[in-house]
Enzyme design. Structure first.
Site, PDB file in Angstrom:
ATOM      1  N   LYS A 276       1.054  -1.283  -0.042  1.00 18.97           N
ATOM      2  CA  LYS A 276      -0.450   0.102   0.022  1.00 18.97           C
ATOM      3  C   LYS A 276       1.258   0.952   0.196  1.00 18.97           C
ATOM      4  CE  LYS A 276      -3.325   2.495   2.933  1.00 18.97           C
ATOM      5  NZ  LYS A 276      -4.141   3.232   4.338  1.00 18.97           N
ATOM      6  N   ASP A 281      -2.687  10.415   3.080  1.00 18.89           N
ATOM      7  CA  ASP A 281      -4.174  10.092   3.279  1.00 18.89           C
ATOM      8  C   ASP A 281      -4.633  11.471   4.240  1.00 18.89           C
ATOM      9  OD1 ASP A 281      -6.590   8.796   3.933  1.00 18.89           O
ATOM     10  OD2 ASP A 281      -5.567   7.066   5.373  1.00 18.89           O
ATOM     11  N   LYS A 288     -10.445  13.433   7.519  1.00 16.95           N
ATOM     12  CA  LYS A 288      -9.715  12.851   8.862  1.00 16.95           C
ATOM     13  C   LYS A 288      -9.669  14.041   9.599  1.00 16.95           C
ATOM     14  CE  LYS A 288      -6.164   9.260   7.597  1.00 16.95           C
ATOM     15  NZ  LYS A 288      -7.016   7.727   8.568  1.00 16.95           N
ATOM     16  N   ASP A 299       1.980   6.661   5.042  1.00 22.17           N
ATOM     17  CA  ASP A 299       0.557   5.725   4.748  1.00 22.17           C
ATOM     18  C   ASP A 299       1.255   4.950   3.494  1.00 22.17           C
ATOM     19  OD1 ASP A 299      -1.544   4.509   6.240  1.00 22.17           O
ATOM     20  OD2 ASP A 299      -2.732   5.818   4.381  1.00 22.17           O
ATOM     21  N   ASP A 358     -12.311   7.866   3.568  1.00 21.52           N
ATOM     22  CA  ASP A 358     -11.293   6.718   4.322  1.00 21.52           C
ATOM     23  C   ASP A 358     -10.432   5.904   4.084  1.00 21.52           C
ATOM     24  OD1 ASP A 358      -8.566   8.131   5.900  1.00 21.52           O
ATOM     25  OD2 ASP A 358      -9.940   8.134   7.654  1.00 21.52           O
ATOM     26  N   GLU A 360      -9.205   3.778   1.910  1.00 21.00           N
ATOM     27  CA  GLU A 360      -9.078   3.869   0.279  1.00 21.00           C
ATOM     28  C   GLU A 360      -7.931   2.838   0.305  1.00 21.00           C
ATOM     29  OE1 GLU A 360      -7.507   5.399   3.170  1.00 21.00           O
ATOM     30  OE2 GLU A 360      -5.797   5.432   2.748  1.00 21.00           O
ATOM     31  N   ARG A 362      -7.037  -0.928   1.070  1.00 20.51           N
ATOM     32  CA  ARG A 362      -7.850  -2.052   0.707  1.00 20.51           C
ATOM     33  C   ARG A 362      -8.622  -1.320  -0.790  1.00 20.51           C
ATOM     34  NH1 ARG A 362     -12.625  -0.998   5.144  1.00 20.51           N
ATOM     35  NH2 ARG A 362     -10.310  -0.427   6.481  1.00 20.51           N
TER      36      ARG A 362
END
Ligand code: BES
Ligand code: MN
Ligand code: ZN
Length: 508
Positions: A276, A281, A288, A299, A358, A360, A362
């Protein structure tokens, strides 16, 4: 930092500092008011002699990370002697030794010492070759300093920098195996620091495009094939889940493929490492809170881990085919961003209702896993800073392991234990599957109130399909929240050593 080996007598070595470990050999537990029984783990009697007074004083107990620095130790050629507490002898292992080597580097660095000798004693129970590897790894990891952009950075002009570490192992019968252990440890730890370097960079200096460039440069240096793609390819591959995240950002996404194809590899095994790479993010439209959002530059740690692991693999040359697939993008809110309720069609053809933008990671991994399968990978491992829920479950200590088969888990666990990294298995039973259902599409991307880390893993499993797969959720462990004696606050490089060990385990 240079690392070398020596078989000389520790007391005869001229050095700024000789480092030895002190273990507590008392048998009883603390509750029984047992007095510590500190024992200096060095095969050289002159070194033990030099510590007699300080040990007798009771000042040295051998408890973990206790440091005692003696100047002009009697009978030694070293200018200083550093005693490093290693805790109870019966609990001592290569993992503790690795941390102690890091502690030595971090302690001595602050005292403007440039080089030192670490003496390993045979009595601590760690076999010589393993010990050498652990010491090089620990010292190299301990040497990493995240203060990249401090204008008065101390180690820049070598005022606070360790130039060389010499590891002394006396009476080892196989010097050749020690030399190879040293080299292996150096490659792995330098790769771990390479990963940490990528993670440490702020998102304005580590965009998907920059990450792809760094992967390309590294690949050229170590002899890996590397392809990097942008928006056109992502759309051509119909990676609707990946693009759904990327569409909201002005920074173009990058799909990075690194290939390691050695001669003599087993024909039926092709490992796929999927990372990933969210370079920042914000949460997207499901934005967030501001508090702590700056940390979301890390991230992309899963991506950096896979890129760093490929570096180590290229240099260690195991006989197994490995391909890394990295999906890199920002997750931004904008007029082009995907919105809650949107439906995206993933590369595999499955449709996803976006409940929370959020969630994202996956989404991009769904297409990354699918692509790795399309490239012919027979076994998959992904690493991702995927959920806050894994931090709720396991804190900052253990990373979460999820595995679709027990065989994959056993293999990974073995590698993980050899690497000395903390991870814990969490379940993905079919009963959890209920949570994924959507009214309008094949599945939702979020929705579970509890068991969030498991939900995310269940979601990914839909895209690993029947390919044996391990998922590592490193959200709580990829970033050290505090300075530790052996490692700086900042990117940890977690999972790289386990992954490299896992890959080596498949070597033909
Ligand atoms: N990148 C975060 C997860 C994360 C949290 C990483 C803390 C590192 C530290 C991930 O993309 C995320 O936002 N997950 C959400 C999912 C939720 C919306 C279902 C979370 O865990 O809150
Ligand atoms: Mn997120
Ligand atoms: Zn994320």
């Amino acid at each position: 930092m240079k690392t070398n080996l020596s078989s000389s007598t520790p007391s005869q070595l001229e050095t700024d500092c000789l480092v030895v470990v002190v273990l507590d050999r008392s048998e009883k537990e603390k509750a029984e008011k047992d007095k510590p029984a500190p024992s200096v783990e060095c095969d050289d009697i002159a070194v033990r002699e030099a510590t007699k007074d300080v040990i007798a004083s009771g000042e040295v107990t051998g408890k973990s990370f206790e440091t005692t620095l003696l100047h002009n130790p009697a009978g030694l050629k070293a200018k200083r002697l550093l005693l490093l507490g290693g805790g109870k002898a019966k609990n001592f292992s290569a993992a503790e030794l690795r941390k102690l080597a890091g502690t030595a580097v971090r302690t001595l660095k602050g005292k403007s010492i440039r080089s030192f000798v670490f003496a390993h004693g045979a009595g601590d129970g760690v076999p010589s070759a393993l010990a050498v590897r652990a010491i090089v790894e620990g010292a190299t990891i301990g040497d990493f300093d995240p203060g990249y952009y401090k204008s008065d950075r101390k180690d820049k002009d070598s005022e606070q920098k360790i130039d060389a570490v010499t590891i002394v192992v006396q009476n080892a019968d196989d010097q050749k195996s020690l030399a190879s252990a040293l080299e292996t440890g150096r490659i792995i730890a330098e790769s771990q620091n390479f990963t940490r370097d990528l993670v440490n960079e702020p998102s304005n200096l580590m965009t998907p495009t920059i990450l792809a460039g760094r992967a390309k440069k590294m690949a050229a240096e170590v002899g890996l094939k590397c392809e990097t793609y942008g928006t056109d390819k992502i759309k051509a591959l119909k990676m609707g889940a990946f693009w759904g995240v990327a569409q909201g950002s002005d920074e173009p996404p990058a799909l990075i493929v690194l290939r390691y194809e050695p001669d003599g590899a087993a024909k039926d095994v092709h490992l796929g490492l999927v990372g990933k790479g969210v370079t920042f993010d914000t949460g997207g439209i499901s934005i967030k809170p501001a508090d702590g959002m700056e940390k979301m530059k890390y991230d992309m740690a899963g991506a950096a881990t896979m890129i760093g692991a490929m570096r180590a693999i290229a240099l260690l040359k195991p006989k197994v085919k490995v391909t890394a697939v990295v999906c890199a993008t920002e997750n931004m809110p904008s007029g082009k961003a995907q919105k809650p309720g949107d439906v995206q069609i993933a590369m595999s053809g499955k449709s996803i209702e976006i409940i929370n933008t959020d969630a994202e990671g996956r989404l991009i991994l769904a297409d990354g896993l699918c692509y790795a399968r399309q490239l012919g990978c027979t076994h998959l491992v992904d690493a991702a800073t995927l959920t806050g829920a894994v931090v709720v479950a396991l804190g900052y200590v253990n990373a979460g392991i999820f595995a679709s088969t027990d065989e994959m888990y056993e293999r990974f666990l073995k590698a993980n234990q050899q690497a000395g990294e903390k991870m814990w298995r969490l379940p993905i039973d079919d009963e959890y599957k209920e949570l994924i259902k959507s009214n309008i599409a094949d599945m939702v991307n979020s929705g579970a109130r509890y068991g969030g880390a498991i939900f995310a893993a269940m979601f990914l499993k839909e895209f690993a399909e029947d390919t044996p797969w391990v998922h590592l959720d490193i959200a709580g462990t990829a970033w050290m929240e505090e300075n530790k004696p052996w490692i700086a606050k900042g990117p940890s490089g977690i999972a790289l050593r386990s992954l490299v060990e896992f890959v080596k385990g498949w070597s033909a």
